[in-house]
Design an enzyme around this catalytic site. Structure first.
Site, mmCIF file in Angstrom:
data_model
loop_
_atom_site.group_PDB
_atom_site.id
_atom_site.type_symbol
_atom_site.label_atom_id
_atom_site.label_comp_id
_atom_site.label_asym_id
_atom_site.label_seq_id
_atom_site.Cartn_x
_atom_site.Cartn_y
_atom_site.Cartn_z
ATOM 1 N N SER A 181 -5.293 -6.696 0.282
ATOM 2 C CA SER A 181 -5.702 -6.500 1.671
ATOM 3 C C SER A 181 -7.005 -7.207 2.063
ATOM 4 C CB SER A 181 -5.803 -4.995 1.944
ATOM 5 O OG SER A 181 -5.838 -4.740 3.327
ATOM 6 N N ASP A 207 5.677 -2.164 4.407
ATOM 7 C CA ASP A 207 4.551 -2.879 5.010
ATOM 8 C C ASP A 207 5.097 -4.077 5.788
ATOM 9 O OD1 ASP A 207 2.159 -3.959 5.751
ATOM 10 O OD2 ASP A 207 1.498 -4.479 3.729
ATOM 11 N N HIS A 234 1.496 -0.138 2.811
ATOM 12 C CA HIS A 234 0.553 -1.248 2.645
ATOM 13 C C HIS A 234 -0.164 -1.185 1.298
ATOM 14 C CE1 HIS A 234 -2.237 -4.403 3.591
ATOM 15 N NE2 HIS A 234 -3.267 -3.592 3.568
#
Length: 266
Positions: A166, A217, A244
């Site tokens: 991320s 996600d 995610h």
């Protein structure tokens, strides 16, 4: 009677909301409302990861690298089946996402699992997270590349496998572009910043890559997967039913894919 009954219902709802807020407060960090890993496991939202094989006791050490900014990190050194320290098969550096820190990898069991399989594992608190203070000196791509380079050089890390979920893509992807030859492997987990790399730049990167993303996600995971598959030496793993932060939803599957990837790099 209806008046008093309604008062009791409202009071019950207020008490329930208070209890939930109490559980979430320890994890609220920089505007994130996602419960910490410990809280999620207590609530049964995250399955616990298996312990290291053979009951090996792994010590996770902490340290702080001086500089601007000082960098806090956690380290697990590789051991054999008897728990004796050995030379690492590979070195691995783990970054983290917006709502997490290096402690996430300790709590999830990733550091211990890597060490018990012969790998040296280093997890870094990025500036402004965990125990690493924020700094105005890391506001550009080049400054973030320099920060990672300083960290690796100071700790004697050569040709590591870099893991980047991320938000940490702001650090890992510029580093990959400039110093891909210094990486033995790359593990992006739905990182930000993948749209900023051209098709030719992707093709020029020869680093073996394990792309990991969650089936659910459909935003950053799907977008980053679409871009990262332009890397010529990649393998992609989609974790079924995962969101995610897919490594938290499916730690067993994530760890299995990670160890399989690393075994092919030895």
């Amino acid at each position: 009677m209806n008046f008093f009954r309604n008062r009791l219902v409202v009071l019950g709802l207020v008490l329930l909301a208070t209890v939930l807020l109490y559980l979430l407060l320890p994890s609220i960090r920089q505007g994130s409302m996602e419960p910490s890993l410990e809280v999620q496991q207590r609530m049964g939202l995250v399955p616990a990861s298996p312990p290291p094989p053979s009951g090996i006791n792994i010590t996770v050490r902490t340290g702080q690298l001086p500089g601007d900014p000082p960098l806090f990190f956690r380290e697990a050194l590789p051991v054999d089946s008897a728990g004796r320290q050995i030379l690492p098969r590979l070195q691995m550096v783990l970054l983290h996402g917006q709502a997490f820190t290096s402690k996430t990898w300790e709590e999830l069991g990733t550091l211990s699992l890597l060490a018990s399989n012969g790998y040296q594992a280093l997890a870094l608190d990025l500036p402004g997270f965990g125990n690493s203070p924020d700094s105005e000196s890391v506001k550009s791509d080049q400054s973030r590349v320099d920060l990672l380079k300083r960290f690796l050089e100071a700790l004697g890390v050569r040709a590591p496998v870099l893991l980047s979920p991320s938000m940490s893509g702001h650090y890992a992807l510029p580093f990959l572009q400039k110093h891909s030859a210094q990486l033995h492997g790359f593990v992006p987990i739905a990182p930000v910043g993948t749209r900023g790399i051209t098709p030719q730049q992707y093709r020029d990167i020869q680093t073996p890559t394990l792309i990991v993303y969650g089936e659910l996600d459909t935003n950053l995971g799907a977008q980053s997967h679409k871009n990262l598959i332009q890397l010529p030496h990649h393998t992609a793993v989609k974790l079924a039913g995962a969101r995610h932060a897919c490594y938290m939803d499916k730690p067993r599957e994530f760890h299995r894919a990670l160890l399989d990837f690393l075994s092919k790099l030895d």
